[in-house]
Design a protein around this motif. Sequence first.
Motif, PDB file in Angstrom:
ATOM      1  N   ILE A 527     -48.394  -7.875 -28.615  1.00  0.00           N
ATOM      2  CA  ILE A 527     -48.639  -8.714 -29.793  1.00  0.00           C
ATOM      3  C   ILE A 527     -48.698 -10.171 -29.335  1.00  0.00           C
ATOM      4  O   ILE A 527     -47.756 -10.661 -28.692  1.00  0.00           O
ATOM      5  CB  ILE A 527     -47.532  -8.527 -30.842  1.00  0.00           C
ATOM      6  CG1 ILE A 527     -47.446  -7.038 -31.230  1.00  0.00           C
ATOM      7  CG2 ILE A 527     -47.795  -9.388 -32.064  1.00  0.00           C
ATOM      8  CD1 ILE A 527     -46.288  -6.721 -32.141  1.00  0.00           C
ATOM      9  N   VAL A 528     -49.797 -10.845 -29.640  1.00  0.00           N
ATOM     10  CA  VAL A 528     -50.037 -12.209 -29.157  1.00  0.00           C
ATOM     11  C   VAL A 528     -50.076 -13.166 -30.350  1.00  0.00           C
ATOM     12  O   VAL A 528     -50.778 -12.924 -31.341  1.00  0.00           O
ATOM     13  CB  VAL A 528     -51.357 -12.291 -28.366  1.00  0.00           C
ATOM     14  CG1 VAL A 528     -51.589 -13.723 -27.872  1.00  0.00           C
ATOM     15  CG2 VAL A 528     -51.340 -11.315 -27.195  1.00  0.00           C
ATOM     16  N   PHE A 529     -49.288 -14.269 -30.237  1.00  0.00           N
ATOM     17  CA  PHE A 529     -49.296 -15.352 -31.235  1.00  0.00           C
ATOM     18  C   PHE A 529     -49.993 -16.556 -30.584  1.00  0.00           C
ATOM     19  O   PHE A 529     -49.435 -17.186 -29.681  1.00  0.00           O
ATOM     20  CB  PHE A 529     -47.870 -15.724 -31.638  1.00  0.00           C
ATOM     21  CG  PHE A 529     -47.139 -14.641 -32.373  1.00  0.00           C
ATOM     22  CD1 PHE A 529     -47.012 -14.668 -33.749  1.00  0.00           C
ATOM     23  CD2 PHE A 529     -46.576 -13.568 -31.673  1.00  0.00           C
ATOM     24  CE1 PHE A 529     -46.328 -13.663 -34.421  1.00  0.00           C
ATOM     25  CE2 PHE A 529     -45.892 -12.563 -32.337  1.00  0.00           C
ATOM     26  CZ  PHE A 529     -45.772 -12.604 -33.719  1.00  0.00           C
ATOM     27  N   GLN A 530     -51.213 -16.872 -31.039  1.00  0.00           N
ATOM     28  CA  GLN A 530     -52.025 -17.956 -30.447  1.00  0.00           C
ATOM     29  C   GLN A 530     -52.190 -19.075 -31.473  1.00  0.00           C
ATOM     30  O   GLN A 530     -52.527 -18.827 -32.640  1.00  0.00           O
ATOM     31  CB  GLN A 530     -53.392 -17.402 -30.047  1.00  0.00           C
ATOM     32  CG  GLN A 530     -54.362 -18.435 -29.514  1.00  0.00           C
ATOM     33  CD  GLN A 530     -54.055 -18.815 -28.079  1.00  0.00           C
ATOM     34  OE1 GLN A 530     -53.934 -17.947 -27.228  1.00  0.00           O
ATOM     35  NE2 GLN A 530     -53.937 -20.105 -27.812  1.00  0.00           N
ATOM     36  N   ASP A 531     -51.903 -20.321 -31.049  1.00  0.00           N
ATOM     37  CA  ASP A 531     -52.104 -21.446 -31.961  1.00  0.00           C
ATOM     38  C   ASP A 531     -52.957 -22.519 -31.281  1.00  0.00           C
ATOM     39  O   ASP A 531     -53.261 -22.431 -30.087  1.00  0.00           O
ATOM     40  CB  ASP A 531     -50.755 -22.021 -32.431  1.00  0.00           C
ATOM     41  CG  ASP A 531     -49.940 -22.614 -31.292  1.00  0.00           C
ATOM     42  OD1 ASP A 531     -50.481 -23.398 -30.491  1.00  0.00           O
ATOM     43  OD2 ASP A 531     -48.728 -22.295 -31.202  1.00  0.00           O
ATOM     44  N   ASN A 532     -53.331 -23.535 -32.051  1.00  0.00           N
ATOM     45  CA  ASN A 532     -54.146 -24.646 -31.537  1.00  0.00           C
ATOM     46  C   ASN A 532     -53.365 -25.947 -31.561  1.00  0.00           C
ATOM     47  O   ASN A 532     -53.908 -27.023 -31.815  1.00  0.00           O
ATOM     48  CB  ASN A 532     -55.434 -24.789 -32.354  1.00  0.00           C
ATOM     49  CG  ASN A 532     -55.137 -25.137 -33.805  1.00  0.00           C
ATOM     50  OD1 ASN A 532     -54.025 -24.917 -34.282  1.00  0.00           O
ATOM     51  ND2 ASN A 532     -56.119 -25.682 -34.521  1.00  0.00           N
ATOM     52  N   GLY A 533     -52.032 -25.856 -31.310  1.00  0.00           N
ATOM     53  CA  GLY A 533     -51.157 -27.006 -31.405  1.00  0.00           C
ATOM     54  C   GLY A 533     -51.183 -27.890 -30.168  1.00  0.00           C
ATOM     55  O   GLY A 533     -52.144 -27.872 -29.368  1.00  0.00           O
ATOM     56  N   ILE A 534     -50.082 -28.625 -29.984  1.00  0.00           N
ATOM     57  CA  ILE A 534     -50.025 -29.610 -28.896  1.00  0.00           C
ATOM     58  C   ILE A 534     -49.771 -28.958 -27.544  1.00  0.00           C
ATOM     59  O   ILE A 534     -49.959 -29.586 -26.507  1.00  0.00           O
ATOM     60  CB  ILE A 534     -48.926 -30.652 -29.179  1.00  0.00           C
ATOM     61  CG1 ILE A 534     -47.550 -29.982 -29.213  1.00  0.00           C
ATOM     62  CG2 ILE A 534     -49.206 -31.409 -30.466  1.00  0.00           C
ATOM     63  CD1 ILE A 534     -46.410 -30.966 -29.336  1.00  0.00           C
ATOM     64  N   GLY A 535     -49.326 -27.686 -27.547  1.00  0.00           N
ATOM     65  CA  GLY A 535     -49.099 -26.987 -26.285  1.00  0.00           C
ATOM     66  C   GLY A 535     -47.970 -27.603 -25.480  1.00  0.00           C
ATOM     67  O   GLY A 535     -47.153 -28.390 -26.003  1.00  0.00           O
ATOM     68  N   PHE A 536     -47.901 -27.253 -24.201  1.00  0.00           N
ATOM     69  CA  PHE A 536     -46.891 -27.829 -23.311  1.00  0.00           C
ATOM     70  C   PHE A 536     -47.320 -27.556 -21.881  1.00  0.00           C
ATOM     71  O   PHE A 536     -48.247 -26.784 -21.615  1.00  0.00           O
ATOM     72  CB  PHE A 536     -45.491 -27.251 -23.582  1.00  0.00           C
ATOM     73  CG  PHE A 536     -45.428 -25.746 -23.519  1.00  0.00           C
ATOM     74  CD1 PHE A 536     -45.255 -25.074 -22.309  1.00  0.00           C
ATOM     75  CD2 PHE A 536     -45.541 -24.991 -24.682  1.00  0.00           C
ATOM     76  CE1 PHE A 536     -45.194 -23.702 -22.265  1.00  0.00           C
ATOM     77  CE2 PHE A 536     -45.485 -23.600 -24.642  1.00  0.00           C
ATOM     78  CZ  PHE A 536     -45.308 -22.956 -23.425  1.00  0.00           C
ATOM     79  N   ASP A 537     -46.651 -28.204 -20.970  1.00  0.00           N
ATOM     80  CA  ASP A 537     -46.963 -28.023 -19.544  1.00  0.00           C
ATOM     81  C   ASP A 537     -46.474 -26.643 -19.108  1.00  0.00           C
ATOM     82  O   ASP A 537     -45.333 -26.258 -19.385  1.00  0.00           O
ATOM     83  CB  ASP A 537     -46.273 -29.118 -18.724  1.00  0.00           C
ATOM     84  CG  ASP A 537     -46.863 -29.219 -17.319  1.00  0.00           C
ATOM     85  OD1 ASP A 537     -47.231 -28.159 -16.771  1.00  0.00           O
ATOM     86  OD2 ASP A 537     -46.941 -30.335 -16.775  1.00  0.00           O
ATOM     87  N   GLN A 538     -47.325 -25.891 -18.393  1.00  0.00           N
ATOM     88  CA  GLN A 538     -47.009 -24.512 -18.026  1.00  0.00           C
ATOM     89  C   GLN A 538     -45.764 -24.399 -17.138  1.00  0.00           C
ATOM     90  O   GLN A 538     -45.115 -23.356 -17.102  1.00  0.00           O
ATOM     91  CB  GLN A 538     -48.216 -23.867 -17.318  1.00  0.00           C
ATOM     92  CG  GLN A 538     -48.081 -22.380 -17.018  1.00  0.00           C
ATOM     93  CD  GLN A 538     -47.906 -21.539 -18.269  1.00  0.00           C
ATOM     94  OE1 GLN A 538     -48.389 -21.898 -19.338  1.00  0.00           O
ATOM     95  NE2 GLN A 538     -47.203 -20.418 -18.143  1.00  0.00           N
ATOM     96  N   GLU A 539     -45.394 -25.460 -16.467  1.00  0.00           N
ATOM     97  CA  GLU A 539     -44.216 -25.398 -15.594  1.00  0.00           C
ATOM     98  C   GLU A 539     -42.934 -25.214 -16.404  1.00  0.00           C
ATOM     99  O   GLU A 539     -41.896 -24.829 -15.873  1.00  0.00           O
ATOM    100  CB  GLU A 539     -44.111 -26.659 -14.739  1.00  0.00           C
ATOM    101  CG  GLU A 539     -43.808 -27.922 -15.522  1.00  0.00           C
ATOM    102  CD  GLU A 539     -43.571 -29.109 -14.607  1.00  0.00           C
ATOM    103  OE1 GLU A 539     -42.626 -29.036 -13.791  1.00  0.00           O
ATOM    104  OE2 GLU A 539     -44.342 -30.083 -14.688  1.00  0.00           O
TER     105      GLU A 539
END
Length: 598
Positions: A527-539
């Motif tokens: 189950i995947v929750f995908q948004d178009n928000g500000i995100g974050f650094d993958q680290e």
Amino acid sequence: MGYFQFHKSPLFLKIIFIISIAIIFFIGGVTFKHITVLKKSSDFVSKSHGVNIELERLISFIKDAETGQRGYLLTKDEDFLKPYLESKNAVKKSFNKVSKLTENSRAQQANLKKLLFFINKKQNYLSKSIYLTEDKNYNKNELAKNLIIGRKTMDSIRSQIEEMMITEKLLLNYRQQEYISTMNYTPLLIYLTLIVTLLLITIAFIKMNRDLVLLKKTINTLTVANEANNLAEIVGGFGSWQYNLDKQTFTFSDNEYRLLGCEPQSFTASGESFYQFVHPDDVDYVRENSINIQSEVNLPPFTYRIIRKDGEIRYFRALGRVVNVSSGERTYIGTTSDVTAEVEAKQMIELRNRDLESSNKELMAFNYIASHDLQEPLRKIETFLSRLVTKDYSNLSQSGQQYVSSIQSSAKRMRVLIDDLLQFSRTNKGEKIFEKTDLNIVLSNVLQELAPTIEDKKALITSDVLPTFDAIPFQIQQLFTNLISNSLKYSKENSAVEIKITATTCTAENEENIPDTIIGSNLYYKIVFQDNGIGFDQEYATKIFILFNRLHNKNEFSGTGIGLAICKKIVENHRGFIIANAIVNEGARFTVYFPVLS
């Protein structure tokens, strides 16, 4: 002198052995073959003569019956019926003898069937003729007809017996030819057998000589291996023992004695002598396990205490199994290891685990009680602040009003923090009661709960059809609430929020996010929750699930850093996994894997 030396040499004995075996094989083979052939030939001849004699006796008995019948028909004197009556049993016995003698001949057995038919027919017509004459007004023409048929039947019997005698003669001739043929090739067979035998003996001798050389090498190797094993026992801190199940005798290795604090071979190896070193509290336990040696193939490992000769208490572990040696004797082989360090380390770990468990319970209790106890003073603070704002807020100076606002803000954050701590505590210690849960219904409840925020953010939330599986309903609802709230909170300004929820099934082997320790054939709901928000650094993808860990300042975004930690704990309670992926200013994706339980 040279001959004497040769006579005493092992080579001479080997030559004598070979010659003796060859002579015995030769004589035995010839004798056995000839005796077998002669015996068969004698049996054939004896049976053939027996068949001919019995066939002659058989026809003689039938003739006697016919003669007695005729005498009775002519004179009506019943004395003539005596040979007729006696002939039935005589014919039967004689016929059975012939059948027994010819049981291995299909041709003669077929002839006997025909002969039996004619004999029965002959006896029937003899009886019928006598029966007709009992009536004074009998039909003479019918009697004459019966007598004629009886005479023809008698001719058939003679013809059949003659055919059987001829067949027996042919069989006898065939058997004699077979005997002559056998005697002709017997010498050749004997010599071939002799050559093969000599060849086999020669090969056996060569192999025996090689085995002797190999045996010497093996003995040398075993001597070295035995010394290496003794050294390994010293280095490894273990000893070995053997128990002969047939002779009921023990053997201890040198290091077995050393483990007991004794000199090697300083006392006779036995069960009783070993029990003297066993701790008194463990003697019965060791004896009970030792009884299994008499009946079990494998001796499961068991640990016990011993008191060494110097008084030191050590922990030993014994195990063993039965082996069958080449002599046929059954022997129990076992090892005794000094595991004192291991046992003491285990005891220390168990003690530390108990202390850790106790500390963990105290911490959980403290967390729960503290969270509840903090609510009472916080509630009073909020109450008095509310009254102060309602009644005296306008009387306060501008700086005083700012202080009140700061206190209200801090109290609100404290309220959220306490609620999150309670939620995290509940997730950790709550009863894990699983039941059929429709995620579509869960999502619908979450959307209703977050409806004001969704409307305020003008968010568009779309979802695939979600699965139904065994889960903890309130925890799954909390998971969905936290993930969707997280996407709504960290949305871009002046941009409509889009949240897309997708659901598929997958296997562990096709998903790099699932650890390798999971069996590849296991199915998972993805189950995947995908948004178009500000995100974050993958680290920071793993750090965001750590308790109280925040990526943003509290002045930028409200929060306690507990929400995603709760999500991780909920997924783990369901034996699943949660993975975060994001790109700064492009959005975040949270992927949850739940196992498909059969």
